[in-house]
Design an enzyme around this catalytic site. Structure first.
Site, PDB file in Angstrom:
ATOM      1  N   LEU A  64       0.843  -1.196   0.000  1.00  0.00           N
ATOM      2  CA  LEU A  64       0.000   0.000   0.000  1.00  0.00           C
ATOM      3  C   LEU A  64       0.880   1.248   0.000  1.00  0.00           C
ATOM      4  O   LEU A  64       0.900   2.008   0.974  1.00  0.00           O
ATOM      5  CB  LEU A  64      -0.926   0.004   1.217  1.00  0.00           C
ATOM      6  CG  LEU A  64      -1.776  -1.246   1.438  1.00  0.00           C
ATOM      7  CD1 LEU A  64      -2.562  -1.152   2.732  1.00  0.00           C
ATOM      8  CD2 LEU A  64      -2.709  -1.483   0.258  1.00  0.00           C
ATOM      9  N   PRO A  65       1.628   1.463  -1.087  1.00  0.00           N
ATOM     10  CA  PRO A  65       2.457   2.665  -1.121  1.00  0.00           C
ATOM     11  C   PRO A  65       1.574   3.899  -1.039  1.00  0.00           C
ATOM     12  O   PRO A  65       0.491   3.939  -1.629  1.00  0.00           O
ATOM     13  CB  PRO A  65       3.179   2.575  -2.464  1.00  0.00           C
ATOM     14  CG  PRO A  65       2.449   1.562  -3.264  1.00  0.00           C
ATOM     15  CD  PRO A  65       1.693   0.698  -2.317  1.00  0.00           C
ATOM     16  N   HIS A  66       2.014   4.873  -0.265  1.00  0.00           N
ATOM     17  CA  HIS A  66       1.229   6.091  -0.107  1.00  0.00           C
ATOM     18  C   HIS A  66       2.158   7.258   0.210  1.00  0.00           C
ATOM     19  O   HIS A  66       3.262   7.064   0.707  1.00  0.00           O
ATOM     20  CB  HIS A  66       0.166   5.938   0.990  1.00  0.00           C
ATOM     21  CG  HIS A  66       0.705   5.512   2.302  1.00  0.00           C
ATOM     22  ND1 HIS A  66       1.018   4.207   2.591  1.00  0.00           N
ATOM     23  CD2 HIS A  66       0.998   6.224   3.410  1.00  0.00           C
ATOM     24  CE1 HIS A  66       1.469   4.129   3.835  1.00  0.00           C
ATOM     25  NE2 HIS A  66       1.485   5.341   4.350  1.00  0.00           N
ATOM     26  N   ALA A  67       1.673   8.453  -0.129  1.00  0.00           N
ATOM     27  CA  ALA A  67       2.479   9.651   0.100  1.00  0.00           C
ATOM     28  C   ALA A  67       1.574  10.871   0.110  1.00  0.00           C
ATOM     29  O   ALA A  67       0.459  10.839  -0.411  1.00  0.00           O
ATOM     30  CB  ALA A  67       3.530   9.790  -1.001  1.00  0.00           C
TER      31      ALA A  67
END
Length: 155
Positions: A64-67
């Site tokens: 769950l890559p997030h930024a």
């Protein structure tokens, strides 16, 4: 908050050419540029910076890559299914093939966390992941994700 409000059908891809974490970040940034009109370099940098804080590979082949990105007005999403899993430094040390990316405004506290919790709950469901892995057509992948949302609302 609904996944279908975060994820546009055109932000769903099945990819066979990604073979590294760096390539995956660039693929996510390409989606963000084409679908959400975000600067790809800014997106790659934000995702990589977040990964340095700790891996977003949550296990069972899911990440769950997030930024947070300055100038963004609402939480946006992208989904990539890889035909061949890659090392993504997941907590269970297993390769990852399902990536659900969230990009949030720089000051989105609660909304970002709600979106992350919603996506996390969805991607924790083994039957959903099995359906996603059994299909490589982006329209079908989106339909699986959207149907999951409708079923959760009906329950």
């Amino acid at each position: 908050m609904d996944i279908i409000n975060l994820l546009k059908p055109e932000a769903v891809r099945s990819v066979s050419t990604v073979s590294s974490k760096k390539m995956l970040m660039h693929a996510m940034a390409d989606i963000a540029a084409n679908v959400h009109e975000l600067d790809p370099e800014t997106t790659v940098r934000a995702l990589q910076d977040r990964e340095t804080l700790g891996p977003t590979g949550v296990g069972h082949g899911v990440a769950l890559p997030h930024a947070r990105i300055a100038g963004l007005d609402e939480v946006k999403a992208a989904f990539i299914r890889l035909e061949k899993p890659i090392d993504f430094s997941a907590v269970d040390r297993q390769p990852v093939d399902l990536f659900f990316c969230l990009l949030a405004p720089e000051n989105a506290g609660v909304e970002h966390l709600k979106a992350l919790a919603l996506v996390s709950r969805t991607m924790r469901d083994a039957s959903i992941c099995a359906k996603l892995r059994a299909n490589n057509d982006p329209e079908t992948l989106y339909a699986i994700i959207a149907e999951t949302q409708r079923l959760n609302q009906a329950a």
